[in-house]
Enzyme design. Structure first.
Site, PDB file in Angstrom:
ATOM      1  N   GLU A  81       1.278   1.765   5.342  1.00  0.00           N
ATOM      2  CA  GLU A  81       1.275   0.458   4.692  1.00  0.00           C
ATOM      3  C   GLU A  81       0.305  -0.479   5.401  1.00  0.00           C
ATOM      4  OE1 GLU A  81       5.171  -1.150   4.098  1.00  0.00           O
ATOM      5  OE2 GLU A  81       6.128   0.827   4.167  1.00  0.00           O
ATOM      6  N   ILE A  84      -3.180  -6.767   4.791  1.00  0.00           N
ATOM      7  CA  ILE A  84      -4.522  -7.333   4.937  1.00  0.00           C
ATOM      8  C   ILE A  84      -4.385  -8.791   5.360  1.00  0.00           C
ATOM      9  CG2 ILE A  84      -6.730  -7.754   3.785  1.00  0.00           C
ATOM     10  CD1 ILE A  84      -5.997  -5.487   1.830  1.00  0.00           C
ATOM     11  N   HIS A  86      -5.497 -11.714   4.921  1.00  0.00           N
ATOM     12  CA  HIS A  86      -6.255 -12.502   3.942  1.00  0.00           C
ATOM     13  C   HIS A  86      -5.267 -12.897   2.850  1.00  0.00           C
ATOM     14  CE1 HIS A  86      -9.626 -13.812   1.457  1.00  0.00           C
ATOM     15  NE2 HIS A  86      -9.049 -13.186   0.433  1.00  0.00           N
TER      16      HIS A  86
END
Ligand code: ADP
Ligand code: MG
Length: 157
Positions: A81, A84, A86
């Protein structure tokens, strides 16, 4: 066993996870399919790693990644998993996620509370951000791997 395979390049479709509520914790994790997970070296340690990630042919961002035992398969299979680092406007299920894992942070741990889990993950994220600014990790952000045609699945360099 954690570092031997690094840097590790991987590309695959983002699939639905098993609803552990990562997003509710503010830490959504993009899950790879079982098939992609099976392609990982079997002796690659479970735990928390960091590296670079890119959705489709979008920008390359810092990420933290967990390789863990998958509760959905009674912990006999692994899950991979990627969180990210962001903020995305929308979900990206079904899109192609490309990652390069460049470093290892720590083994898997159990936590006594959700608060303890969240603060550990926040520390992992800060550690990942610092490490990824170092030249040996930063250089992989520019790797050609992120500019290969999207459809092509590459599990190793
Ligand atoms: P699931 O159990 O289906 O994996 P999560 O709560 O872990 O659900 O949410 C993961 C999904 O959230 C990803 O598949 C992706 O579509 C979306 N998402 C949005 N922002 C991010 C992000 N920064 N990192 C990872 N996934 C994200
Ligand atoms: Mg997830």
């Amino acid at each position: 066993a954690a570092m031997r395979h690094l840097p590790y390049f991987c590309r695959g479709e983002v699939v639905k996870g098993f609803g552990r509520g990562s997003k509710e914790l503010g830490i959504p994790t993009a899950n790879f399919s079982e098939q992609v997970v099976e392609s990982f070296p079997s002796d690659m340690s479970t735990g928390i790693y960091y590296g670079w990630a890119c959705v489709g042919n979008g920008d390359v961002h810092k990420m933290v990644l967990s390789i863990g035992w998958n509760p959905f398969y009674k912990n006999i299979k692994k899950s991979v998993e990627t969180h990210i680092i962001h903020t995305f406007k929308d979900d990206f299920y079904g899109e192609i996620l490309s990652i390069v894992i460049t470093g290892y942070i720590r083994p898997e741990k159990n936590f006594d509370s959700v608060e303890a889990l969240i603060s550990a993950i926040q520390e992992d994220i800060e550690e990942a951000k610092r490490q990824l600014d170092l030249p040996e990790h930063l250089k992989l952000k520019e790797d050609n791997f992120f500019h290969l045609p999207e459809g092509k699945t590459v599990n190793n360099h």
